[in-house]
Scaffold this active site. Structure first.
Site, short mmCIF file in Angstrom:
data_model
loop_
_atom_site.label_atom_id
_atom_site.label_comp_id
_atom_site.label_asym_id
_atom_site.label_seq_id
_atom_site.Cartn_x
_atom_site.Cartn_y
_atom_site.Cartn_z
CB THR A 17 -0.89 -0.01 1.27
OG1 THR A 17 -1.60 -1.24 1.30
CG2 THR A 17 -1.85 1.16 1.28
CE LYS B 188 -4.93 -1.62 0.70
NZ LYS B 188 -5.53 -2.84 1.17
NE ARG C 111 -32.55 4.47 -1.26
CZ ARG C 111 -33.77 3.96 -1.50
NH1 ARG C 111 -33.88 2.86 -2.22
NH2 ARG C 111 -34.84 4.55 -1.03
CB CYS D 23 -4.71 -1.80 6.82
SG CYS D 23 -3.72 -3.25 6.48
N1 SAJ Z 1 -14.26 -2.70 13.28
C1 SAJ Z 1 -15.27 -2.03 14.01
N2 SAJ Z 1 -16.55 -2.08 13.58
C2 SAJ Z 1 -16.89 -2.77 12.45
C3 SAJ Z 1 -15.90 -3.43 11.71
C4 SAJ Z 1 -14.58 -3.37 12.15
O1 SAJ Z 1 -14.99 -1.39 15.04
O2 SAJ Z 1 -18.10 -2.79 12.13
C5 SAJ Z 1 -12.85 -2.63 13.73
C6 SAJ Z 1 -12.24 -4.01 14.00
O3 SAJ Z 1 -12.57 -4.49 15.29
C7 SAJ Z 1 -10.76 -3.70 13.83
C8 SAJ Z 1 -10.74 -2.63 12.73
O4 SAJ Z 1 -12.06 -2.13 12.66
O5 SAJ Z 1 -10.21 -3.14 15.00
C9 SAJ Z 1 -10.27 -3.13 11.38
O6 SAJ Z 1 -10.86 -4.37 11.07
P1 SAJ Z 1 -11.43 -4.71 9.61
O7 SAJ Z 1 -12.02 -6.06 9.65
O8 SAJ Z 1 -12.30 -3.61 9.15
O9 SAJ Z 1 -10.18 -4.64 8.64
P2 SAJ Z 1 -8.68 -5.26 8.60
O10 SAJ Z 1 -7.75 -4.21 9.10
O11 SAJ Z 1 -8.59 -6.60 9.20
O12 SAJ Z 1 -8.50 -5.41 7.00
C10 SAJ Z 1 -8.72 -4.27 6.16
C11 SAJ Z 1 -9.65 -4.74 5.03
N3 SAJ Z 1 -10.13 -3.58 4.29
C12 SAJ Z 1 -11.44 -3.34 4.11
O13 SAJ Z 1 -12.30 -4.06 4.56
C13 SAJ Z 1 -11.80 -2.18 3.27
C14 SAJ Z 1 -8.89 -5.71 4.12
O14 SAJ Z 1 -9.69 -6.06 3.00
C15 SAJ Z 1 -7.58 -5.07 3.64
O15 SAJ Z 1 -6.84 -5.95 2.81
C16 SAJ Z 1 -6.74 -4.77 4.86
O16 SAJ Z 1 -7.47 -3.82 5.67
C17 SAJ Z 1 -5.41 -4.22 4.40
O17 SAJ Z 1 -4.41 -4.93 4.57
O18 SAJ Z 1 -5.37 -3.14 3.80
#
Ligand code: SAJ
Length: 465
Positions: free
Chosen positions: A137, A222, A262, A276
């Site tokens: 990235t 990205k 929606r 990330c």
């Molecule tokens: N989280 C919340 N509420 C939610 C969803 C997630 O508080 O409703 C928190 C999680 O607990 C965590 C954080 O967000 O602390 C991130 O978790 P995540 O599941 O959203 O994402 P990552 O960091 O595991 O992976 C993300 C993904 N990106 C997206 O969904 C847009 C993944 O597809 C990417 O490849 C990855 O970042 C990356 O490496 O860039």
């Protein structure tokens, strides 16, 4: 050199695809190398860490994720995967090179040193006619303005001596192998020939769509994907704060709002962690340079909201009237999200540090993660909560979903409290002892003991028996 020229040199399409070098064997690079080895390409993975290289060559692998150990063992045994610290040799022996190293955001800027170092090595060592694909990235413009000049400083010219594409990774840690294969991928290249070669290579491992575009679009999209998720989560977290003051339960409000065709609101929680999401919004903004600060206001605000959430949770704990410094507090969940053992940038770290700073005797337990961030790490949920005045749930691991509030009441100290930041507990089943349940974003009228109401912070206690 064009394709005909390369054929004159004796290359064929399949020969281009025979040997792949993956630079970086981390959370993205190892699944990448495994995908290519699994597709039948001779794959060499490079890492500066000899312990990582040794583990791969021993057929074990260093990532604790479903399927990884088996895939490493299979690929090494079949001779399709090997690892090395010799980056020059590995690049020189490959027809395609994939760079998959970290790009942290440090001291207010993107740290491109790892990806530049890798590209510099590629420039010095790559074979004529090779394909270079960057997966890391990067801030928009980095490939054209920084990485390609770095490769070319080795004397090779893009489109003549080598071909270049940018194919950002999209895998979610915890499910890397299957997401690498099945996710659609954005594929950025600025010439038809680079695009054709990159498409051929990536199609060997990706069953999802390869969505083609230019390099700058791919770099930007990205970062926009991860920034969008951060902003959506910030909205849910903002709602949690609002609902606790309105006297309603944020999770019920979101459930109702999401019945609209929606509307799709995400889950509030103790903050946003992982490798990330907390940094990619800043990588996106970092390319604006001297642009007016007002650009990106919403993105910056979203970051602030998400970063404020560990403090919100701490406020819930502090608000428990009966809690005193020295009392035992159990933190349940230290990984950055459910179902993984990865503690990187976990919101739990900030919560633990705040609790320790307030003088509590902090214990932690996580079924996947041994990191305690300074708390005493317990081997079981039972020992972590035994005699605690307060149990704080910070990660919605599936193992926590079967925990019964009634049993918590029996294990906690007299007049114990449960702080639920992740929506694990909804009801208050009958039991022998009383437990105060405090839920993040739940502002419904308190029914707990008046003396046990939170003094400040968000949310109010409910009584669970
Ligand atoms: N989280 C919340 N509420 C939610 C969803 C997630 O508080 O409703 C928190 C999680 O607990 C965590 C954080 O967000 O602390 C991130 O978790 P995540 O599941 O959203 O994402 P990552 O960091 O595991 O992976 C993300 C993904 N990106 C997206 O969904 C847009 C993944 O597809 C990417 O490849 C990855 O970042 C990356 O490496 O860039």
């Amino acid at each position: 050199m064009d394709e005909k020229g390369l054929f004159k040199l004796g290359f064929s399409h399949t020969q281009f695809m025979n040997k792949v070098c993956v630079v970086g064997l981390g959370y993205v690079g190892l699944p990448t190398a495994l995908a290519f080895a699994g597709a039948g390409l001779k794959t060499v993975g490079v890492d500066v860490r000899s312990d990582v290289v040794d583990k791969v060559n021993q057929g074990v692998g260093h990532l604790d994720e479903p399927g990884i150990a088996e895939a490493v063992s299979r690929s090494v045994k079949s001779g399709m995967l090997r690892a090395t610290t010799d980056i020059e040799g590995a690049i020189a022996d490959s027809e395609s090179v994939i760079v998959s190293v970290q790009t942290p955001y440090e001291n207010g800027q993107a740290n491109l040193s790892y990806v530049k170092e890798a590209c510099g090595q590629v420039g010095r060592s790559l074979r004529r006619g090779s394909l270079l694909v960057v997966e890391s990235t990067v801030p928009p413009g980095t490939c054209r303005n920084v990485l390609l000049p770095t490769v070319e400083s080795g004397g090779r010219r893009e489109g003549v001596d080598f071909f270049f594409a940018y194919c950002p990774e999209r895998i979610a840690p915890g499910n890397s192998l299957s997401e690498f294969k099945s996710n659609d991928r954005i594929l950025g290249a600025d010439s038809p020939e680079s695009m054709r070669r990159a498409r051929e290579l990536m199609a060997l491992t990706v069953s999802g769509r390869l969505v083609e575009t230019g390099i700058l679009n791919a770099e930007t999209s990205k970062l926009v994907e991860n920034t969008a998720r951060d902003v959506y989560i910030a909205f849910a977290n903002d709602l949690a704060k609002i609902c606790s003051r309105l006297g309603v339960d944020v999770r019920e409000v979101i459930r109702l709002a999401n019945t609209h065709p929606r509307v799709k609101i995400l889950d509030p929680g103790p903050g946003v962690g992982g490798p990330c999401l907390p940094k990619d919004p800043f990588l996106l903004l970092s390319s604006l340079g001297g642009e007016p600060r007002s650009n990106g206001d919403m993105i910056r605000t979203a970051r602030k909201v998400n970063d404020s959430m560990p403090g919100e949770v701490f406020g819930l704990v502090r608000g428990i009237g009966t809690l005193r410094p020295g009392d035992k507090v159990a933190v349940l969940g230290t990984s950055y999200k459910p179902g993984v053992g990865d503690p990187r940038a976990s919101p739990s770290e900030k919560v633990v540090r705040l609790l320790l700073g307030a003088g509590y005797d902090v214990h932690s337990f996580d079924p996947y993660c041994r990191e305690g961030f300074g708390a005493k790490v317990d081997a079981s949920l039972e020992s972590a909560i035994d005699g605690a005045k307060c149990a704080v749930f910070l990660v919605a691991h599936s193992a926590f979903r079967s925990v019964e509030l009634r049993k918590m009441a029996d294990a906690l100290a007299e007049k114990g409290a449960v702080v639920d930041a992740v929506g694990l507990f909804t009801g208050s089943p009958p039991g022998q002892r009383e437990v105060m349940l405090i839920r993040l974003g739940d502002g419904r009228r308190p029914v707990g003991r008046p003396s046990a109401r939170p003094r400040g912070g968000e949310g109010r206690p409910q009584r669970g028996n």
